[in-house]
Every structure is written in structure tokens, then in C-alpha cells.
Scaffold this active site. Sequence first.
Site, PDB file in Angstrom:
ATOM      1  N   SER A 146     -21.515 -86.413  -3.837  1.00  0.00           N
ATOM      2  CA  SER A 146     -21.315 -85.226  -3.015  1.00  0.00           C
ATOM      3  C   SER A 146     -21.571 -83.950  -3.813  1.00  0.00           C
ATOM      4  O   SER A 146     -22.643 -83.780  -4.382  1.00  0.00           O
ATOM      5  CB  SER A 146     -19.907 -85.247  -2.413  1.00  0.00           C
ATOM      6  OG  SER A 146     -19.769 -84.276  -1.420  1.00  0.00           O
ATOM      7  N   ASP A 304     -25.114 -79.040   0.117  1.00  0.00           N
ATOM      8  CA  ASP A 304     -24.806 -79.690  -1.156  1.00  0.00           C
ATOM      9  C   ASP A 304     -25.793 -80.831  -1.422  1.00  0.00           C
ATOM     10  O   ASP A 304     -26.681 -81.091  -0.601  1.00  0.00           O
ATOM     11  CB  ASP A 304     -23.344 -80.164  -1.170  1.00  0.00           C
ATOM     12  CG  ASP A 304     -23.067 -81.312  -0.231  1.00  0.00           C
ATOM     13  OD1 ASP A 304     -23.830 -81.516   0.727  1.00  0.00           O
ATOM     14  OD2 ASP A 304     -22.064 -82.031  -0.449  1.00  0.00           O
ATOM     15  N   ASP A 306     -25.920 -84.077  -1.194  1.00  0.00           N
ATOM     16  CA  ASP A 306     -26.144 -85.107  -0.171  1.00  0.00           C
ATOM     17  C   ASP A 306     -26.177 -84.512   1.228  1.00  0.00           C
ATOM     18  O   ASP A 306     -26.185 -85.229   2.225  1.00  0.00           O
ATOM     19  CB  ASP A 306     -25.130 -86.235  -0.269  1.00  0.00           C
ATOM     20  CG  ASP A 306     -23.689 -85.779  -0.128  1.00  0.00           C
ATOM     21  OD1 ASP A 306     -23.460 -84.552  -0.094  1.00  0.00           O
ATOM     22  OD2 ASP A 306     -22.791 -86.632  -0.067  1.00  0.00           O
ATOM     23  N   ASP A 308     -24.207 -83.059   3.346  1.00  0.00           N
ATOM     24  CA  ASP A 308     -23.209 -83.243   4.402  1.00  0.00           C
ATOM     25  C   ASP A 308     -22.170 -82.126   4.358  1.00  0.00           C
ATOM     26  O   ASP A 308     -21.137 -82.189   5.018  1.00  0.00           O
ATOM     27  CB  ASP A 308     -22.535 -84.609   4.302  1.00  0.00           C
ATOM     28  CG  ASP A 308     -21.735 -84.793   3.021  1.00  0.00           C
ATOM     29  OD1 ASP A 308     -21.779 -83.901   2.149  1.00  0.00           O
ATOM     30  OD2 ASP A 308     -21.067 -85.838   2.885  1.00  0.00           O
TER      31      ASP A 308
END
Length: 374
Positions: A146, A304, A306, A308
Site C-alpha cells: 500500500s 498511492d 497500489d 486504492d
Amino acid sequence: MNVEELYKFWSEDPYFDEATRAELLAIKDDKKEIEERFYRDLEFGTAGLRGVLGAGTNRMNMYVVSKATYGLGKFIVSEGEDAMKRGVVISYDSRHFSPEFAEITARTLTSMGIRVFLSDELRPVPMLSYSVRWHKAFAGVMITASHNPSKYNGYKVYGEDGGQVPPEAASKILSFIEGIEDIRTIHPDTLEDAKAKGLLTYWGEEVDEAYTDMLDKLVIDRQAILNQKDMSIVYTPLHGSGNKPVRRILKKIGLENVHIVPEQELPDGDFPTVEVPNPENPAALSMAIELAKKVDADLVIGTDPDSDRIGIAVRTTVDGKETYVPFTGNQVGLMLLDYILDSKKSAGTLPEGSFAVTTIVSSKLAGAICKYYG
């Protein structure tokens, strides 16, 4: 095995590759570092695995990933032949070793007779979630940590609904992981063997198109977008996986004046231009805001690694001076909720019995907004 025995095993046994053994031999006189790397197994839970990259049982590396995957595979096998045939969708972000961890995940699963759909390039969490449903797969795996610093990576498991596995499934997977007595019993396929078995398929452009079309259908007021099609927007993927899909949907819905922060456009697991790649941290948007001033942008968007998590900043005037004000995640969520409910209620398309889902760490204002709209 205790810490010393585990260190000796990992640094000497030929099951582990030369690079792993060399990394561990280099710390042979550092008892504190050895303790930190081997005092426990990296913990698996509903969020999967997350840890610092490196050799050891308490680090993220291909052996820890393969072991976790073997436990996931055992769980899938226990669910029956249909689950094995439906298989697992895999994607990954821009972090160090993400492609390698995705590949070892795929090769471990195919060695167990489980079908795998592996992304042909980095793609974000929302696309992995969608792809699980699109393929009608039994599970998904996303290699990501993340918005954590660059020294981390992680491994998230998703269910057939595209959401992270619930506690019950995570507990079963963990029990299978803990049941692995000797990691040397895990023998991932080669890529060639996985392909020859017909168990490895790559996914890409077809899902990209389906996902973008799905997002396009979620537009509530297309005319409002067309009215603002020339609005200047700055976007930064913060060296992550959002670059292609975010730009694709913005173009699809008709926003034509989008500027990308060039220094943050391409994937880079070092995230060299930010301290932490979290777009909700105003400092992470500083380069985007500087570009916004140059191109006269009204809106700044960041995602960010990834993709999400989103951060935004808008141009406004404070004390007579033009500036860019960042919004928190709660503020963005509340504005979106109010906009969606207001638009649907005005259009008469808000279904009876509608409800909104929130979390214990989110603003309680969501309840007040929902109450207002009935």
C-alpha cells in the site's frame, strides 16, 4: 527451531538461493539483526502479509511468499475441484520484488494443480478486485504494501467477491500455513512447466477495457463533465500502478486537460520524490501542487502505489491569496456521498431501502448525510 537454528538453516541449506545465503552470512556477527529476522514468522491475517524486505522468517521474501501461497493453495484444494479450476487472479504494484513475488505465487499455485491468471504488468488493487469477479475466480492475490515506505512489501488475499478475505477464511489459510513443517517440501513450478500444464494464463488489455467501460457506466451526470472538459487537472501516480488506468478513465469520460507530474509518472519502488507515498499526506502532493500552479490547474489528484487510496487538493483563495487546499479522506468521502445521494434523489433513481456502508474509523457525518436523504 530456535532463532540460532533457523538462522543456520536459512544461511546454509541449499534449498535457499545463493543471494539469500549471502545476505544472511553478511550479518553473522549481528545478533540483534538475526534475532529480528528470525524470532517469529511474519504474521498472516485478514490483511495478508506485510513486512520489511529481506531474508528471514520475519521478512518479505520469495520463500515467505511461497509458504503463504502454499497455505492458500491448501485451502483452495480443501474447497474442492471447482475452486481449483476457477483459480486465482494475481496482480502487483511498483514495489521492489513485486513482479518476482507475483511470479513465485503463480508458480507455487500451479504446482498444486490450481489455475492462475497473472497480470501481464503492474495493475492496481481495484483492478485486481474487478478481475477476480470478471474471471469468476475463487480468489485473488495482490502483491503490495500500500502506501508504506519503500523498504516494505506485502501480500493480500482476496475472496471470490473481490474483497479481502474475511476472518474465517484467513484463519483457515493460517492454519494450513502453520501446518507446513518443512518449507523444503514446497517446490514451485518453473514458468515453462506452469504454461505447459495449461494452468497459467496472463490477463491484461481485455480486462483493462472491461474495467474502464464499467467505470464509465458509473458516471451520474455526463453533461456536468462535458461542461468542465477543459478544466486543468494535475495527476500524480506517485511512482505507482495508477498511471495507466487513471489516465485511461479520465480520457474516457471526456476530461481532456490532464497534466502528469513527470518526475512521478513512471513506476519506481524507491519512491524517490516522497518520504512516504501516501497521497493523503499533503507533503506527497507538493510536486503536483507546484505543477498545478504552472498549468493553472483547479484540481490536484494523487494515488498511492497500489492506487486504492486517493488524495486531492483544490485551488481556492484564503485571506486574499490563491492557494491549494488538500482534503482528507473523510472529507472526500463525505462530498462523494452527498453528491451521489443528492444526484440520485433529484433524478428519482435512488432505490427504496438504500444504505451506505462506512467503518468505525470514518466520520460519523456519513450518518447525518444519509438521514438527510432519507
